[in-house]
Design an enzyme around this catalytic site. Structure first.
Site, PDB file in Angstrom:
ATOM      1  N   HIS A 210     -41.888 -20.581  55.544  1.00 23.06           N
ATOM      2  CA  HIS A 210     -42.864 -21.446  54.896  1.00 23.06           C
ATOM      3  C   HIS A 210     -44.238 -20.773  54.804  1.00 23.06           C
ATOM      4  O   HIS A 210     -44.623 -19.966  55.644  1.00 23.06           O
ATOM      5  CB  HIS A 210     -42.976 -22.793  55.618  1.00 23.06           C
ATOM      6  CG  HIS A 210     -43.493 -22.673  57.027  1.00 23.06           C
ATOM      7  ND1 HIS A 210     -42.669 -22.439  58.104  1.00 23.06           N
ATOM      8  CD2 HIS A 210     -44.745 -22.758  57.521  1.00 23.06           C
ATOM      9  CE1 HIS A 210     -43.390 -22.390  59.208  1.00 23.06           C
ATOM     10  NE2 HIS A 210     -44.655 -22.573  58.879  1.00 23.06           N
ATOM     11  N   GLY A 211     -44.939 -21.106  53.730  1.00 20.51           N
ATOM     12  CA  GLY A 211     -46.319 -20.654  53.564  1.00 20.51           C
ATOM     13  C   GLY A 211     -46.488 -19.175  53.278  1.00 20.51           C
ATOM     14  O   GLY A 211     -47.569 -18.619  53.460  1.00 20.51           O
TER      15      GLY A 211
END
Length: 212
Positions: free
Chosen positions: A140-141
């Site tokens: 994620h991210g």
């Protein structure tokens, strides 16, 4: 997708790109490649029609066909994308394998090659014209700029930033929060625990710069 696709390039990732479109029941009209020895041949019954710069074939792109750039070499890939942008006023489409997972919260641009079992996590931002080989994982991210290439089985942990044109080899692990600079290269199997500067080449566990 209603329109058939013309693939620019008939070597390297062209064959898996064809398989991706076939798996999604998208018709591939043909290939265009600068190598004249390939003209008139076939790749899995799909013909290599001619040169990517031939207006006779380029004029099909836009109204009648979509385009995808299947070229590994970054400079030539950028040249062909610019050609499509300027002469046909189109962006290449994405080639996404049906077994890839892209989070509903992720954002991706145009013209990306996303092969089997690639995982792109929540809140990730992927630019355009990237190459993501089989089994690559973006947690994620993660932020990936345009024209980056991520090798098979690489694991890019959360919050990593990868610059334009960077190359991440097969089986690489990049730990959370690391920044990979523009046009940087990370050798296969490396473990990256600190930032990598623009244009640098690193290798090893932990990854260290290789003197040019």
């Amino acid at each position: 997708m209603d329109k058939p696709v013309i693939i620019l390039g008939a070597k390297g990732i062209a064959h898996p790109a064809l398989e991706i479109f076939n798996s999604n029941e998208v018709v591939v009209y043909g290939f265009l490649d600068e190598d004249e020895s390939l003209h008139g041949t076939e790749l899995n019954v799909v013909p290599v029609l001619g040169n990517p710069e031939d207006d006779g074939y380029l004029k099909l792109i836009g109204k009648k066909c979509e385009a995808f750039v299947a070229v590994d070499d970054n400079q030539y890939r950028q040249f062909l994308v610019k050609l499509l942008n300027e002469r046909r006023k189109v962006q290449p489409i994405n080639a996404v394998h049906k077994t890839a997972y892209i989070s509903t919260d992720a954002v991706i641009g145009h013209g990306n090659f996303i092969n089997a079992r690639v995982n792109i996590g929540a809140a990730s931002e992927v630019g355009s014209h990237g190459i993501f080989h089989s089994g690559a994982i973006l947690d994620h991210g993660v932020k990936v700029a345009d024209f980056a290439q991520i090798g098979a089985g690489a694991v890019i942990n959360s919050g990593v930033s990868i610059g334009k044109g960077a190359f991440i080899g097969s089986g690489v692990t990049v730990v959370s929060g690391v920044k990979i600079g523009e046009n940087a290269r990370v050798g296969a199997g490396s473990v990256v625990i600190s930032d990598v500067e623009d244009d640098a080449t690193v290798f090893g566990n932990p990854a260290a710069p290789i003197k040019q």
